[in-house]
Design a protein around this motif. Structure first.
Motif, PDB file in Angstrom:
ATOM      1  N   TYR A  32       0.834  -1.197   0.000  1.00 56.57           N
ATOM      2  CA  TYR A  32       0.000   0.000   0.000  1.00 56.57           C
ATOM      3  C   TYR A  32       0.868   1.247   0.000  1.00 56.57           C
ATOM      4  N   ARG A  33       0.577   2.159  -0.944  1.00 54.43           N
ATOM      5  CA  ARG A  33       1.321   3.415  -1.047  1.00 54.43           C
ATOM      6  C   ARG A  33       0.346   4.528  -1.421  1.00 54.43           C
TER       7      ARG A  33
ATOM      8  N   VAL B  14       7.662   4.125   2.022  1.00 52.01           N
ATOM      9  CA  VAL B  14       7.037   2.800   2.010  1.00 52.01           C
ATOM     10  C   VAL B  14       8.053   1.740   2.406  1.00 52.01           C
ATOM     11  N   ARG B  15       9.283   1.904   1.974  1.00 52.71           N
ATOM     12  CA  ARG B  15      10.352   0.930   2.243  1.00 52.71           C
ATOM     13  C   ARG B  15      10.828   0.948   3.693  1.00 52.71           C
TER      14      ARG B  15
ATOM     15  N   ASP C  66      -1.105   5.935   6.012  1.00 52.30           N
ATOM     16  CA  ASP C  66      -2.152   6.969   6.001  1.00 52.30           C
ATOM     17  C   ASP C  66      -1.710   8.174   6.824  1.00 52.30           C
ATOM     18  N   GLY C  67      -1.052   7.923   7.962  1.00 52.01           N
ATOM     19  CA  GLY C  67      -0.519   9.018   8.778  1.00 52.01           C
ATOM     20  C   GLY C  67       0.585   9.774   8.062  1.00 52.01           C
ATOM     21  N   VAL C  68       1.465   9.053   7.382  1.00 55.51           N
ATOM     22  CA  VAL C  68       2.548   9.680   6.619  1.00 55.51           C
ATOM     23  C   VAL C  68       1.950  10.538   5.500  1.00 55.51           C
TER      24      VAL C  68
END
Length: 113
Positions: free
Chosen positions: A25-26, A35-36, A97-99
């Motif tokens: 998920y991104r 993401v990594r 989602d927070g990021v």
């Protein structure tokens, strides 16, 4: 580094590689580097004990199973390399989602620079 008992293998936790993050998920606007990134990347004070056939566990979990790292071979120093696995980590979606919210706030505050 932790003191090793007979048979134990030192471990290094690292960011996800291609195999671990493909299909993860991104949210829109979040860079791949985010993401990594796993919450324990760089941690090297843990060890793993091989099973009876000499193999190492396929996964290591943290936070009551919320964060998963996947075995990815050994490095030049003989340490077992475990990479963050966003696809297998139940907490990944909520963290991303927070990021995404932080990136969106930054864009609103600073304009689209």
């Amino acid at each position: 580094m932790a003191t090793l008992l007979r048979g134990e293998v030192p471990v290094i936790l690292q960011a996800a590689g291609t195999r671990q993050y493909q299909g993860a998920y991104r949210p829109l606007g979040v860079p791949l580097t985010e993401v990594r990134r796993g919450p324990f990347d760089g941690k090297a004070d843990i060890v793993v004990r091989p099973d009876a056939d000499g193999g190492l566990p396929a996964h290591m979990t943290f936070g009551n199973g919320a964060v998963v790292y996947e075995y990815d071979g050994r490095d030049k120093r003989g340490r077992a390399v475990y990479r963050y696995s966003p696809r297998l980590s139940p907490s990944h979606r909520s963290v991303m989602d927070g990021v995404a919210e932080v990136y969106a706030e930054h864009t609103l505050t600073n304009g689209d620079q």
